[in-house]
Design an enzyme around this catalytic site. Structure first.
Site, PDB file in Angstrom:
ATOM      1  N   ASP A 186       0.863  -1.188   0.000  1.00 29.08           N
ATOM      2  CA  ASP A 186       0.000   0.000   0.000  1.00 29.08           C
ATOM      3  C   ASP A 186       0.899   1.238   0.000  1.00 29.08           C
ATOM      4  O   ASP A 186       1.727   1.421   0.895  1.00 29.08           O
ATOM      5  CB  ASP A 186      -0.900  -0.038   1.239  1.00 29.08           C
ATOM      6  CG  ASP A 186      -2.027   0.982   1.190  1.00 29.08           C
ATOM      7  OD1 ASP A 186      -1.855   2.041   0.553  1.00 29.08           O
ATOM      8  OD2 ASP A 186      -3.066   0.726   1.823  1.00 29.08           O
ATOM      9  N   ASP A 246      -3.337   7.435  -3.158  1.00 28.59           N
ATOM     10  CA  ASP A 246      -3.247   6.308  -2.214  1.00 28.59           C
ATOM     11  C   ASP A 246      -3.675   5.066  -2.992  1.00 28.59           C
ATOM     12  O   ASP A 246      -4.798   5.018  -3.502  1.00 28.59           O
ATOM     13  CB  ASP A 246      -4.192   6.613  -1.044  1.00 28.59           C
ATOM     14  CG  ASP A 246      -4.186   5.555   0.054  1.00 28.59           C
ATOM     15  OD1 ASP A 246      -3.427   4.578  -0.048  1.00 28.59           O
ATOM     16  OD2 ASP A 246      -4.965   5.725   1.017  1.00 28.59           O
ATOM     17  N   HIS A 253     -11.775   5.982   2.207  1.00 24.13           N
ATOM     18  CA  HIS A 253     -11.848   7.253   2.928  1.00 24.13           C
ATOM     19  C   HIS A 253     -11.736   8.434   1.984  1.00 24.13           C
ATOM     20  O   HIS A 253     -11.012   8.383   0.991  1.00 24.13           O
ATOM     21  CB  HIS A 253     -10.730   7.320   3.967  1.00 24.13           C
ATOM     22  CG  HIS A 253      -9.387   6.914   3.419  1.00 24.13           C
ATOM     23  ND1 HIS A 253      -8.453   7.818   2.982  1.00 24.13           N
ATOM     24  CD2 HIS A 253      -8.840   5.687   3.177  1.00 24.13           C
ATOM     25  CE1 HIS A 253      -7.392   7.164   2.526  1.00 24.13           C
ATOM     26  NE2 HIS A 253      -7.601   5.867   2.622  1.00 24.13           N
ATOM     27  N   HIS A 267      -7.339  10.957   5.958  1.00 27.84           N
ATOM     28  CA  HIS A 267      -8.668  10.442   6.289  1.00 27.84           C
ATOM     29  C   HIS A 267      -9.560  11.625   6.609  1.00 27.84           C
ATOM     30  O   HIS A 267      -9.560  12.125   7.729  1.00 27.84           O
ATOM     31  CB  HIS A 267      -8.597   9.465   7.468  1.00 27.84           C
ATOM     32  CG  HIS A 267      -7.865   8.212   7.132  1.00 27.84           C
ATOM     33  ND1 HIS A 267      -6.545   8.006   7.457  1.00 27.84           N
ATOM     34  CD2 HIS A 267      -8.235   7.114   6.446  1.00 27.84           C
ATOM     35  CE1 HIS A 267      -6.151   6.822   7.000  1.00 27.84           C
ATOM     36  NE2 HIS A 267      -7.157   6.264   6.380  1.00 27.84           N
ATOM     37  N   GLU A 283     -10.982   1.198  -1.018  1.00 29.71           N
ATOM     38  CA  GLU A 283     -10.115   0.063  -0.694  1.00 29.71           C
ATOM     39  C   GLU A 283     -10.838  -1.062   0.023  1.00 29.71           C
ATOM     40  O   GLU A 283     -10.763  -1.179   1.235  1.00 29.71           O
ATOM     41  CB  GLU A 283      -8.889   0.514   0.110  1.00 29.71           C
ATOM     42  CG  GLU A 283      -9.175   1.339   1.350  1.00 29.71           C
ATOM     43  CD  GLU A 283      -7.886   1.751   2.050  1.00 29.71           C
ATOM     44  OE1 GLU A 283      -6.968   0.928   2.185  1.00 29.71           O
ATOM     45  OE2 GLU A 283      -7.792   2.917   2.466  1.00 29.71           O
ATOM     46  N   GLU A 339      -6.749  -1.135  -3.938  1.00 34.56           N
ATOM     47  CA  GLU A 339      -7.100   0.271  -3.673  1.00 34.56           C
ATOM     48  C   GLU A 339      -6.721   1.174  -4.834  1.00 34.56           C
ATOM     49  O   GLU A 339      -5.660   1.020  -5.443  1.00 34.56           O
ATOM     50  CB  GLU A 339      -6.369   0.752  -2.412  1.00 34.56           C
ATOM     51  CG  GLU A 339      -6.659   2.213  -2.054  1.00 34.56           C
ATOM     52  CD  GLU A 339      -6.021   2.660  -0.743  1.00 34.56           C
ATOM     53  OE1 GLU A 339      -4.971   2.089  -0.363  1.00 34.56           O
ATOM     54  OE2 GLU A 339      -6.571   3.560  -0.102  1.00 34.56           O
TER      55      GLU A 339
HETATM   56 MN    MN Z   1      -3.667   2.868   1.038  1.00 35.21          MN
HETATM   57 MN    MN Z   2      -6.270   4.337   1.889  1.00 28.01          MN
END
Ligand code: MN
Ligand code: MN
Length: 273
Positions: free
Chosen positions: A59, A70, A130, A138, A163, A258
């Protein structure tokens, strides 16, 4: 990523590559093995390696002037887990296809759950996508992988990391935090009697006031023993806090996928493809 690869090498390679390409890590590179679902990044001097027959989530977060991408994928070293990876990529794709202005987040949760269950797996209910804002990883709204009681809707122009996570049907479908934590965040400026800790906090406030960081990124601020004590002091007076390592409650293996997207008038644009 092969059996025996030191996890710290993967983390450092990713983070260096981000910087070489002109970005900054938005958080320490996460490398999560088997039942570890999220928030494992190598600590300083990590000795852990990728085991045989592992399923590994990687990630990655990048920011440029606070604008964040992200993204995560699951790398599979055991053919038995191929179905999990296929199902989670499919679930992510279906959720992205369902994104449009005003769509309810619970509707996206339904889509993720339905796709995951269709392939015989179980969604993890307490890990969510998020909303993101500039320098905020977030921000407000969540995107669940199961239906939730909420009126929350996506709006044009908003940015989200989607995700879904899944586990085996024998899993609990829930993660819980361990006592271990290697990803840190700035919390508040609090006085400390240890001048070295104050010094460390000054550096953290300058460089990582808004986004998560790793001890590895601060290893040159103080000599090793002083650094360790300074971190302990900052944690105990709650100047900084941690993201505990999250594992599947029944210790079953976990897969994740994600992407980051921007909601548009007609659907969305995925920024991490
Ligand atoms: Mn991530
Ligand atoms: Mn994330």
């Amino acid at each position: 990523m092969k059996p025996g690869t030191p996890i710290i090498d993967i983390c450092e390679k990713v983070e260096k590559s981000i910087i070489r390409k002109g970005g900054q890590p938005a958080f320490p590179c996460n490398v999560c093995v088997n039942e570890v679902a999220a928030h494992y990044s190598s600590p300083l001097h990590d000795k852990r390696t990728i085991p045989n027959d592992a399923i590994v989530k990687i990630d990655i977060g990048v920011h440029v002037d606070g604008y964040i991408a992200d993204t995560a994928t699951t790398v599979n070293l055991k053919p038995e887990y191929d179905g999990m990876v296929f199902a989670i990529e499919k679930a992510l794709k279906q959720v992205i296809n369902a994104v449009q202005p005003n769509v309810k987040t619970t509707r996206l949760g339904e889509t993720a759950k339905k796709t995951i269950e269709q392939y015989g797996f179980k969604p993890i209910w307490n890990l969510t996508g998020h909303q993101m804002k500039r320098y905020v990883l977030h921000a407000g709204k969540s995107i669940p992988s199961v239906p939730r009681f909420t009126m929350s809707r996506l709006k044009t122009g908003e940015v989200f990391a989607v995700e879904p996570f899944l586990t085996l049907s024998s899993g609990s479908g829930e993660v819980h935090g361990l006592d271990e934590a290697y990803i840190l965040r700035y919390h508040r400026s609090k006085s400390t009697r240890n001048p070295k800790a104050r010094n460390l906090l000054d550096v953290i406030e300058k460089a990582y006031r808004y986004l998560p960081f790793s001890q590895r990124w601060l290893k040159d601020v103080l000599p090793p023993e002083e650094l360790d004590q300074a971190f302990k002091d900052l944690l105990s007076n709650r100047s900084i806090s941690t993201y505990p390592v999250l594992v599947e409650k029944n210790k079953q293996v976990v897969a994740q996928a994600e992407h980051t997207l921007i909601v548009t008038k007609t659907g969305c644009v995925v920024t991490t493809l």
